[in-house]
Design an enzyme around this catalytic site. Structure first.
Site, PDB file in Angstrom:
ATOM      1  N   ASP A  54      -6.656  -3.577  -1.818  1.00 38.20           N
ATOM      2  CA  ASP A  54      -6.616  -2.236  -2.424  1.00 38.20           C
ATOM      3  C   ASP A  54      -5.152  -1.795  -2.529  1.00 38.20           C
ATOM      4  OD1 ASP A  54      -7.372   0.236  -3.422  1.00 38.20           O
ATOM      5  OD2 ASP A  54      -7.684   1.108  -1.429  1.00 38.20           O
ATOM      6  N   ASN A 111       0.804  -1.229   0.000  1.00 34.46           N
ATOM      7  CA  ASN A 111       0.000   0.000   0.000  1.00 34.46           C
ATOM      8  C   ASN A 111       0.835   1.277   0.000  1.00 34.46           C
ATOM      9  OD1 ASN A 111      -1.728  -1.998   2.212  1.00 34.46           O
ATOM     10  ND2 ASN A 111      -2.689  -1.395   0.285  1.00 34.46           N
ATOM     11  N   ILE A 116       1.084   6.864  -0.015  1.00 34.77           N
ATOM     12  CA  ILE A 116       0.363   5.899   0.819  1.00 34.77           C
ATOM     13  C   ILE A 116      -1.070   5.755   0.318  1.00 34.77           C
ATOM     14  CG2 ILE A 116      -0.326   5.321   3.184  1.00 34.77           C
ATOM     15  CD1 ILE A 116       1.789   7.468   4.076  1.00 34.77           C
ATOM     16  N   CYS A 117      -1.495   4.513   0.135  1.00 35.15           N
ATOM     17  CA  CYS A 117      -2.886   4.248  -0.247  1.00 35.15           C
ATOM     18  C   CYS A 117      -3.684   4.026   1.043  1.00 35.15           C
ATOM     19  CB  CYS A 117      -2.968   3.016  -1.150  1.00 35.15           C
ATOM     20  SG  CYS A 117      -4.643   2.671  -1.733  1.00 35.15           S
ATOM     21  N   LEU A 118      -4.311   5.092   1.505  1.00 30.40           N
ATOM     22  CA  LEU A 118      -5.062   5.048   2.765  1.00 30.40           C
ATOM     23  C   LEU A 118      -6.322   5.885   2.582  1.00 30.40           C
ATOM     24  CD1 LEU A 118      -4.823   4.000   5.738  1.00 30.40           C
ATOM     25  CD2 LEU A 118      -3.762   6.187   6.301  1.00 30.40           C
TER      26      LEU A 118
END
Length: 201
Positions: free
Chosen positions: A171, A131, A138-140
């Protein structure tokens, strides 16, 4: 003949004279209009910007006081220098995770629209994580569509720590690492520990 010639001679000089007079007047008047208008415009823009900066700066100052007194576990954060909108954060790899023993540095940038827009948070330290990509992005969800003004930078750092403990391969930002995590967990964990030792210690 001499009378007609005189009329012809007089006519251009009269119109030319009045035209020059008009030109001089317009040249003298127009710069005044041009100088006045931009000043009004600049005043409006700067007052809006000042109001935004004042609101966001107060909120950031408040969060700075809170995070200094009561920082999240294994985290610290604060301004890099005099600019309240530019922070540096440190996260220690969570105990029991593949990042344990690592020290990870992050950049935090607040916009003048904070807290109505999320801060920009990126890893400066390289990390092997599905992620988090090689640019530190950052994939958040709370840093994107699920952001709320009720959230704080402390909660953001806690969410990032949780992501280090439990990644979200459903994701991913780095598809190859997510696939490896799901199909060959032992190799994934070995690589993550290796990167932590190489880049974060």
């Amino acid at each position: 003949m001499s009378t007609e010639a005189q009329r012809v001679d007089d006519s251009p000089s009269t119109s030319g004279g009045s035209s020059d007079g008009d030109q001089r007047e317009s040249v003298q008047q127009e710069p005044e209009r041009e100088q006045v208008q931009p000043k009004k415009k600049e005043g409006k823009i700067s007052s809006k910007t000042a109001a935004k900066l004042s609101t966001s700066a107060k909120r950031i100052q408040k969060e700075l006081a809170e995070i200094t007194l009561d920082p999240p576990p294994n985290c610290s954060a604060g301004p890099k220098g005099d600019n309240i909108y530019e922070w540096r954060s440190t996260i220690l790899g969570p105990p029991g995770s593949v990042y344990e023993g690592g020290v990870f540095f992050l950049d935090i940038t607040f916009s003048p629209d904070y807290p109505f827009k999320p801060p920009k948070v990126t890893f400066r330290t390289r990390i092997y994580h599905c992620n988090i990509n090689s640019q530190g992005v950052i994939c958040l969800d709370i840093l994107k569509d699920n952001w709320s003004p009720a959230l704080t930078i402390s909660k953001v750092l806690l969410s990032i720590c949780s992501l280090l403990t439990d990644c979200n391969p459903a994701d991913p930002l780095v598809g190859s690492i997510a696939t490896q995590y799901m199909t060959n967990r032992a190799e994934h964990d070995r690589m993550a520990r290796q990167w932590t030792k190489r880049y974060a210690t």
